[in-house]
Design an enzyme around this catalytic site. Structure first.
Site, PDB file in Angstrom:
ATOM      1  CG  ASP A   1      -0.225  -0.476   2.679  1.00 28.01           C
ATOM      2  OD1 ASP A   1       0.890  -0.475   2.590  1.00 28.01           O
ATOM      3  OD2 ASP A   1      -0.978  -0.946   3.351  1.00 28.01           O
TER       4      ASP A   1
ATOM      5  CG  ASP B   1      -8.890  -0.938  11.377  1.00 23.41           C
ATOM      6  OD1 ASP B   1      -7.860  -1.928  11.292  1.00 23.41           O
ATOM      7  OD2 ASP B   1      -9.324  -0.082  10.901  1.00 23.41           O
TER       8      ASP B   1
ATOM      9  CG  HIS C   1      -5.886  -2.030   8.511  1.00 24.96           C
ATOM     10  ND1 HIS C   1      -5.814  -0.673   9.064  1.00 24.96           N
ATOM     11  CD2 HIS C   1      -4.420  -2.353   8.543  1.00 24.96           C
ATOM     12  CE1 HIS C   1      -4.662  -0.551   9.207  1.00 24.96           C
ATOM     13  NE2 HIS C   1      -3.825  -1.404   8.912  1.00 24.96           N
TER      14      HIS C   1
ATOM     15  CD  GLU D   1      -8.836   0.766   7.730  1.00 23.33           C
ATOM     16  OE1 GLU D   1      -8.688   0.113   8.588  1.00 23.33           O
ATOM     17  OE2 GLU D   1      -8.052   1.938   7.867  1.00 23.33           O
TER      18      GLU D   1
HETATM   19  C1  GLP Z   1      -0.088   0.068   8.619  1.00 27.31           C
HETATM   20  C2  GLP Z   1      -0.024  -0.464   6.955  1.00 27.31           C
HETATM   21  C3  GLP Z   1      -0.595  -2.084   7.260  1.00 27.31           C
HETATM   22  C4  GLP Z   1       0.141  -2.562   8.803  1.00 27.31           C
HETATM   23  C5  GLP Z   1      -0.268  -1.756   9.717  1.00 27.31           C
HETATM   24  C6  GLP Z   1       0.405  -2.306  11.153  1.00 27.31           C
HETATM   25  O1  GLP Z   1      -1.631   0.489   8.632  1.00 27.31           O
HETATM   26  N1  GLP Z   1      -0.613  -0.175   5.918  1.00 27.31           N
HETATM   27  O2  GLP Z   1      -0.011  -2.664   6.357  1.00 27.31           O
HETATM   28  O3  GLP Z   1      -0.273  -4.001   8.639  1.00 27.31           O
HETATM   29  O4  GLP Z   1       0.250  -0.367   9.323  1.00 27.31           O
HETATM   30  O5  GLP Z   1       1.407  -1.300  11.627  1.00 27.31           O
HETATM   31  P1  GLP Z   1       2.320  -1.852  13.012  1.00 27.31           P
HETATM   32  O6  GLP Z   1       2.958  -2.858  12.591  1.00 27.31           O
HETATM   33  O7  GLP Z   1       3.085  -0.380  12.955  1.00 27.31           O
HETATM   34  O8  GLP Z   1       1.468  -1.934  14.009  1.00 27.31           O
END
Ligand code: GLP
Length: 245
Positions: free
Chosen positions: A67, A135, A137, A142
């Site tokens: 993403d 959440d 995702h 989402e």
């Molecule tokens: C962002 C990314 C996700 C990732 C998430 C988790 O939202 N787009 O792909 O899984 O962060 O982040 P963290 O590992 O910092 O909790």
């Protein structure tokens, strides 16, 4: 799903890195699906170290990232392109021409089209690395009434904006929209590896590992349908959700 419970997050990061390194050794021209976020970030130093020690060769490897934030240029330090360069691509012998990250600039619909084309043309992903949102995702898919197969634009939930504001000077600077790979390409990957740590991921992991439900309200629950999914959590998170190996 295979579940690996590690002693702590440091072990999670090295176990996941080993899976990626083993694949690159076995199939040097593999296509990696990469992720951002602090969970994925912890994996990359292990890969950089292996490459610097001459134990890994990424010269034929291709990658595609899940993403990108809409509105951030590739030079913006919090863009996922800049993050990937800083964490990984600048330090290993991958050809950056072989790394795909959606464009956060220009017309987002055109960027989505180009991203879908690149995803399709590159062929099936061999290993998709995933973190998970508070959440539930995956990528930036989402929760909602419906999930999407193809890459698309996604409005970020309040919980995601709140969680990601730690990377920005103020909440107002956090992008509210992203372009994300859809569940189609993620589910087509030959293998998916999801790593999670921390109490704030307990709801998502409880839903994934402790119930049989598959629901768009918890996008990570889709992984229950994947034939080769590996979930890596540490002992503290396993205890938090009551998961017994
Ligand atoms: C962002 C990314 C996700 C990732 C998430 C988790 O939202 N787009 O792909 O899984 O962060 O982040 P963290 O590992 O910092 O909790």
């Amino acid at each position: 799903m295979q579940v690996i419970v590690t002693k702590d997050f440091a072990e999670t990061a090295s176990v996941v890195a080993e899976m990626i390194l083993a694949l690159v050794k076995e199939k040097p021209d593999c296509r990696l699906g990469l992720a951002t976020g602090s969970t994925a970030e912890a994996v990359y130093p292990h890969i950089v170290d292996a490459c610097k020690a001459g134990k890994a060769d990424f010269s034929k490897t291709r990658s595609v990232n899940l993403d990108e934030y809409v509105g951030l240029s590739p030079e913006h330090p919090q863009s996922y392109r800049a993050s990937m360069n800083r964490w990984l691509f600048d330090h290993i012998n991958i050809d950056k021409k072989n790394t795909v990250v959606a464009s956060g600039l220009g017309d987002p619909d055109e960027a989505v089209k180009a991203f879908n084309k690149a995803i399709d043309e590159g062929g099936r992903i061999d290993l998709q690395l995933l973190g998970v949102g508070i959440d539930g995702h995956v990528g930036f898919n989402e929760p909602g009434k419906c999930l999407y197969a193809a890459a698309h634009r996604e409005k970020l939930t309040e919980s995601t904006i709140e969680a990601n504001k730690r990377f920005f000077e103020s909440r107002e600077e956090v992008p509210t929209e992203a372009i994300t790979m859809g569940l189609g390409a993620i589910m087509k990957a030959r293998k998916v590896v999801l790593a999670a740590t921390g109490k704030n991921k307990a709801d998502a992991m409880r839903q994934l590992l402790m119930t049989d439900e598959i629901t768009p309200e918890m996008p990570c629950s889709m992984l229950k349908m994947h034939p080769n999914a590996v979930i890596v959590i540490d002992r503290a998170l396993a205890d938090e959700i009551g998961y017994k190996a």
